[in-house]
Design a protein around this motif. Structure first.
Motif, PDB file in Angstrom:
ATOM      1  N   GLY A   9      74.901 -60.138  38.998  1.00 18.16           N
ATOM      2  CA  GLY A   9      74.149 -59.462  40.044  1.00 18.16           C
ATOM      3  C   GLY A   9      73.643 -58.129  39.532  1.00 18.16           C
ATOM      4  O   GLY A   9      73.963 -57.709  38.414  1.00 18.16           O
ATOM      5  N   PRO A  10      72.835 -57.463  40.320  1.00 14.01           N
ATOM      6  CA  PRO A  10      72.329 -56.162  39.893  1.00 14.01           C
ATOM      7  C   PRO A  10      73.491 -55.203  39.639  1.00 14.01           C
ATOM      8  O   PRO A  10      74.430 -55.125  40.422  1.00 14.01           O
ATOM      9  N   GLY A  11      73.436 -54.522  38.534  1.00 13.20           N
ATOM     10  CA  GLY A  11      74.490 -53.564  38.218  1.00 13.20           C
ATOM     11  C   GLY A  11      75.740 -54.169  37.623  1.00 13.20           C
ATOM     12  O   GLY A  11      76.729 -53.478  37.438  1.00 13.20           O
ATOM     13  N   GLU A  12      75.726 -55.477  37.334  1.00 11.62           N
ATOM     14  CA  GLU A  12      76.893 -56.140  36.752  1.00 11.62           C
ATOM     15  C   GLU A  12      76.620 -56.539  35.313  1.00 11.62           C
ATOM     16  O   GLU A  12      75.483 -56.813  34.942  1.00 11.62           O
ATOM     17  N   ASP A  59      75.488 -48.615  27.595  1.00 17.48           N
ATOM     18  CA  ASP A  59      75.131 -49.115  28.919  1.00 17.48           C
ATOM     19  C   ASP A  59      76.099 -48.549  29.966  1.00 17.48           C
ATOM     20  O   ASP A  59      77.322 -48.690  29.830  1.00 17.48           O
ATOM     21  N   ALA A  60      75.568 -47.923  30.989  1.00 18.48           N
ATOM     22  CA  ALA A  60      76.408 -47.329  32.043  1.00 18.48           C
ATOM     23  C   ALA A  60      77.261 -48.386  32.747  1.00 18.48           C
ATOM     24  O   ALA A  60      78.374 -48.088  33.198  1.00 18.48           O
ATOM     25  N   ARG A  61      76.760 -49.614  32.838  1.00 17.96           N
ATOM     26  CA  ARG A  61      77.547 -50.685  33.477  1.00 17.96           C
ATOM     27  C   ARG A  61      78.813 -50.973  32.683  1.00 17.96           C
ATOM     28  O   ARG A  61      79.874 -51.235  33.257  1.00 17.96           O
ATOM     29  N   ALA A  62      78.714 -50.924  31.354  1.00 22.26           N
ATOM     30  CA  ALA A  62      79.890 -51.155  30.511  1.00 22.26           C
ATOM     31  C   ALA A  62      80.901 -50.032  30.710  1.00 22.26           C
ATOM     32  O   ALA A  62      82.107 -50.278  30.753  1.00 22.26           O
ATOM     33  N   LEU A  63      80.414 -48.815  30.830  1.00 20.89           N
ATOM     34  CA  LEU A  63      81.309 -47.681  31.055  1.00 20.89           C
ATOM     35  C   LEU A  63      82.051 -47.836  32.380  1.00 20.89           C
ATOM     36  O   LEU A  63      83.246 -47.563  32.459  1.00 20.89           O
ATOM     37  N   ARG A  64      81.363 -48.303  33.410  1.00 18.68           N
ATOM     38  CA  ARG A  64      82.033 -48.540  34.703  1.00 18.68           C
ATOM     39  C   ARG A  64      83.041 -49.681  34.604  1.00 18.68           C
ATOM     40  O   ARG A  64      84.105 -49.632  35.195  1.00 18.68           O
ATOM     41  N   GLU A  65      82.699 -50.711  33.846  1.00 14.80           N
ATOM     42  CA  GLU A  65      83.562 -51.902  33.712  1.00 14.80           C
ATOM     43  C   GLU A  65      84.845 -51.600  32.940  1.00 14.80           C
ATOM     44  O   GLU A  65      85.922 -52.037  33.326  1.00 14.80           O
ATOM     45  N   ASP A  66      84.728 -50.865  31.836  1.00 11.32           N
ATOM     46  CA  ASP A  66      85.882 -50.632  30.965  1.00 11.32           C
ATOM     47  C   ASP A  66      85.760 -49.251  30.297  1.00 11.32           C
ATOM     48  O   ASP A  66      85.446 -49.157  29.115  1.00 11.32           O
TER      49      ASP A  66
END
Length: 84
Positions: A9-12, A59-66
């Motif tokens: 999804g968006p942002g994932e 990628d900011a999404r990767a930073l949020r994920e881990d």
């Protein structure tokens, strides 16, 4: 044939991006073990793995994920760049 993974999804992150981070979190017993796992588990060459991983850690999404793994990888990359 297994069903395809659902589109993120968006942002994932994609399933592949999550797999890259998961592989990077693991510790490795000896030389060549990580490269063997990259080929066997992800089905890509180690050179391609590191290209994808290098882009992923920006990628900011990767930073949020881990955040722990991404920040560690960024520190390692910055230290290597500083030695050049």
């Amino acid at each position: 044939m297994p069903p395809a993974a659902p589109a993120p999804g968006p942002g994932e992150l994609s399933a592949r991006d999550r797999a890259l981070l998961a592989l990077e979190r693991r510790s490795w017993a000896g030389p060549g073990a990580k490269e063997r796992a990259i080929r066997e588990e992800l089905g890509i060459a180690p050179v391609r793995y590191y290209q994808l991983l290098n882009a992923l850690i920006d990628d900011a999404r990767a930073l949020r994920e881990d955040p722990v793994t991404v920040n560690r990888l960024r520190r390692v990359r910055d230290a290597r760049r500083g030695r050049r």
